[in-house]
Design a protein around this motif. Structure first.
Motif, PDB file in Angstrom:
ATOM      1  N   HIS A 249      13.105   7.599  -3.866  1.00 22.62           N
ATOM      2  CA  HIS A 249      12.624   6.426  -3.130  1.00 22.62           C
ATOM      3  C   HIS A 249      11.213   6.514  -2.597  1.00 22.62           C
ATOM      4  N   LEU A 250      10.836   7.718  -1.928  1.00 25.63           N
ATOM      5  CA  LEU A 250       9.454   7.785  -1.504  1.00 25.63           C
ATOM      6  C   LEU A 250       8.496   7.853  -2.804  1.00 25.63           C
ATOM      7  N   ALA A 251       8.874   8.371  -3.974  1.00 27.79           N
ATOM      8  CA  ALA A 251       8.079   8.403  -5.310  1.00 27.79           C
ATOM      9  C   ALA A 251       7.989   7.140  -5.660  1.00 27.79           C
ATOM     10  N   ARG A 252       8.961   6.311  -5.635  1.00 26.10           N
ATOM     11  CA  ARG A 252       8.910   4.846  -6.048  1.00 26.10           C
ATOM     12  C   ARG A 252       7.907   3.904  -5.280  1.00 26.10           C
ATOM     13  N   ILE A 253       8.138   4.253  -3.793  1.00 24.04           N
ATOM     14  CA  ILE A 253       7.203   3.763  -2.906  1.00 24.04           C
ATOM     15  C   ILE A 253       5.888   3.964  -3.199  1.00 24.04           C
ATOM     16  N   SER A 254       5.644   5.137  -3.260  1.00 15.27           N
ATOM     17  CA  SER A 254       4.104   5.904  -3.633  1.00 15.27           C
ATOM     18  C   SER A 254       3.655   5.008  -4.771  1.00 15.27           C
ATOM     19  N   ARG A 255       4.302   5.021  -6.023  1.00 16.47           N
ATOM     20  CA  ARG A 255       3.962   4.390  -7.157  1.00 16.47           C
ATOM     21  C   ARG A 255       3.674   2.548  -6.844  1.00 16.47           C
ATOM     22  N   LYS A 256       4.327   2.067  -6.249  1.00 19.84           N
ATOM     23  CA  LYS A 256       4.300   0.693  -5.683  1.00 19.84           C
ATOM     24  C   LYS A 256       2.823   0.546  -4.799  1.00 19.84           C
ATOM     25  N   LEU A 257       2.679   1.370  -3.833  1.00 20.08           N
ATOM     26  CA  LEU A 257       1.580   1.196  -2.775  1.00 20.08           C
ATOM     27  C   LEU A 257       0.424   2.033  -3.357  1.00 20.08           C
ATOM     28  N   GLY A 258       0.593   2.837  -4.400  1.00 23.61           N
ATOM     29  CA  GLY A 258      -0.588   3.443  -4.800  1.00 23.61           C
ATOM     30  C   GLY A 258      -1.012   4.740  -4.247  1.00 23.61           C
ATOM     31  N   THR A 259      -0.143   5.353  -3.399  1.00 25.56           N
ATOM     32  CA  THR A 259      -0.762   6.365  -2.603  1.00 25.56           C
ATOM     33  C   THR A 259       0.440   7.528  -2.515  1.00 25.56           C
ATOM     34  N   GLY A 260       0.179   8.650  -2.665  1.00 24.98           N
ATOM     35  CA  GLY A 260       1.271   9.725  -2.504  1.00 24.98           C
ATOM     36  C   GLY A 260       1.408  10.372  -1.312  1.00 24.98           C
ATOM     37  N   ASP A 261       0.236  10.000  -0.309  1.00 23.80           N
ATOM     38  CA  ASP A 261       0.116  10.800   0.978  1.00 23.80           C
ATOM     39  C   ASP A 261       1.200   9.712   2.057  1.00 23.80           C
ATOM     40  N   ARG A 262       2.165  10.776   2.633  1.00 26.09           N
ATOM     41  CA  ARG A 262       3.287  10.362   3.278  1.00 26.09           C
ATOM     42  C   ARG A 262       2.701   9.212   4.342  1.00 26.09           C
ATOM     43  N   ALA A 263       1.724   9.912   5.232  1.00 23.34           N
ATOM     44  CA  ALA A 263       1.035   9.183   6.264  1.00 23.34           C
ATOM     45  C   ALA A 263       0.319   7.851   5.998  1.00 23.34           C
ATOM     46  N   GLU A 264      -0.185   7.797   4.742  1.00 28.16           N
ATOM     47  CA  GLU A 264      -0.818   6.697   4.265  1.00 28.16           C
ATOM     48  C   GLU A 264       0.168   5.635   4.110  1.00 28.16           C
ATOM     49  N   LEU A 265       1.270   5.970   3.356  1.00 29.04           N
ATOM     50  CA  LEU A 265       2.515   5.015   3.080  1.00 29.04           C
ATOM     51  C   LEU A 265       2.736   4.325   4.291  1.00 29.04           C
TER      52      LEU A 265
ATOM     53  N   ALA B 220       1.294   4.291   7.007  1.00 32.49           N
ATOM     54  CA  ALA B 220      -0.116   3.214   7.643  1.00 32.49           C
ATOM     55  C   ALA B 220      -0.193   1.942   6.765  1.00 32.49           C
ATOM     56  N   ILE B 221       0.193   1.943   5.353  1.00 30.79           N
ATOM     57  CA  ILE B 221      -0.008   0.764   4.692  1.00 30.79           C
ATOM     58  C   ILE B 221       0.986  -0.256   5.186  1.00 30.79           C
ATOM     59  N   ALA B 222       2.281   0.465   5.282  1.00 29.23           N
ATOM     60  CA  ALA B 222       3.461  -0.470   5.520  1.00 29.23           C
ATOM     61  C   ALA B 222       3.436  -1.062   7.017  1.00 29.23           C
ATOM     62  N   PHE B 223       2.771  -0.286   7.831  1.00 27.72           N
ATOM     63  CA  PHE B 223       2.308  -0.948   9.167  1.00 27.72           C
ATOM     64  C   PHE B 223       1.614  -2.166   9.148  1.00 27.72           C
ATOM     65  N   ARG B 224       0.115  -1.851   8.382  1.00 26.75           N
ATOM     66  CA  ARG B 224      -0.689  -2.927   8.304  1.00 26.75           C
ATOM     67  C   ARG B 224      -0.187  -3.948   7.534  1.00 26.75           C
ATOM     68  N   ALA B 225       0.869  -4.004   6.857  1.00 21.68           N
ATOM     69  CA  ALA B 225       1.173  -5.219   6.089  1.00 21.68           C
ATOM     70  C   ALA B 225       2.488  -5.780   6.671  1.00 21.68           C
ATOM     71  N   GLY B 226       2.699  -5.226   7.870  1.00 23.92           N
ATOM     72  CA  GLY B 226       3.802  -5.878   8.753  1.00 23.92           C
ATOM     73  C   GLY B 226       4.956  -5.730   8.178  1.00 23.92           C
ATOM     74  N   LEU B 227       5.207  -4.606   7.518  1.00 24.49           N
ATOM     75  CA  LEU B 227       6.734  -4.313   6.804  1.00 24.49           C
ATOM     76  C   LEU B 227       7.704  -3.307   8.148  1.00 24.49           C
ATOM     77  N   LEU B 228       6.705  -2.599   8.898  1.00 23.20           N
ATOM     78  CA  LEU B 228       7.346  -1.955   9.827  1.00 23.20           C
ATOM     79  C   LEU B 228       6.857  -2.506  11.155  1.00 23.20           C
ATOM     80  N   ASP B 229       7.878  -2.496  12.323  1.00 23.43           N
ATOM     81  CA  ASP B 229       7.411  -2.524  13.571  1.00 23.43           C
ATOM     82  C   ASP B 229       6.925  -1.697  14.518  1.00 23.43           C
TER      83      ASP B 229
END
Length: 132
Positions: free
Chosen positions: A105-121, A123-132
């Motif tokens: 799942h994390l590999a698929r998310i990484s491909r979708k979001l364009g980063t393999g860095d766990r912390a950046e995944l 951060a991107i999700a928070f900035r996009a409003g996907l996480l509270d």
């Protein structure tokens, strides 16, 4: 952090070729935080900032170049647990999955979001409003 420690830390990290660093410290003064951030660190968090420190003006975050691809409900669930600091094994236990499935799942998310860095995944999700 004592006076001058920030500059020494930045020099040491540059020498080691460290990228994407966030520093956590119990105490720091304005000069130290400024040295860390202008030295190229992505972020610095201090538990206590000396009282003489004025809050810096907020830094504008550049708008994303492209819209984010849609994540499935399961992928968002995985990201929420990763954001909480859980390992793949603990995420799997919470969701009834194996650690390898979580890794997929994390590999698929990484491909979708364009980063393999766990912390950046996260951060991107928070900035996009996907996480509270």
């Amino acid at each position: 952090m004592a006076d001058g420690d920030g500059e020494a830390l930045v020099r040491n990290l540059r020498r080691r070729g460290a990228h994407r660093v966030v520093v956590l410290t119990r105490r720091a003064g304005r000069e130290e935080l400024t040295a860390l951030l202008t030295g190229g660190l992505r972020g610095a968090i201090a538990g206590m900032v000396e009282q003489t420190v004025a809050r810096p003006a907020p830094v504008a975050v550049p708008a994303p170049r492209r819209s984010l691809p849609e994540l499935t409900t399961r992928e968002i669930s995985v990201l929420e647990l990763v954001a909480g600091g859980r390992s793949n094994r603990l995420v799997g236990e919470a969701l009834g999955l194996s650690a390898l499935t979580v890794k997929s799942h994390l590999a698929r998310i990484s491909r979708k979001l364009g980063t393999g860095d766990r912390a950046e995944l996260v951060a991107i999700a928070f900035r996009a409003g996907l996480l509270d």
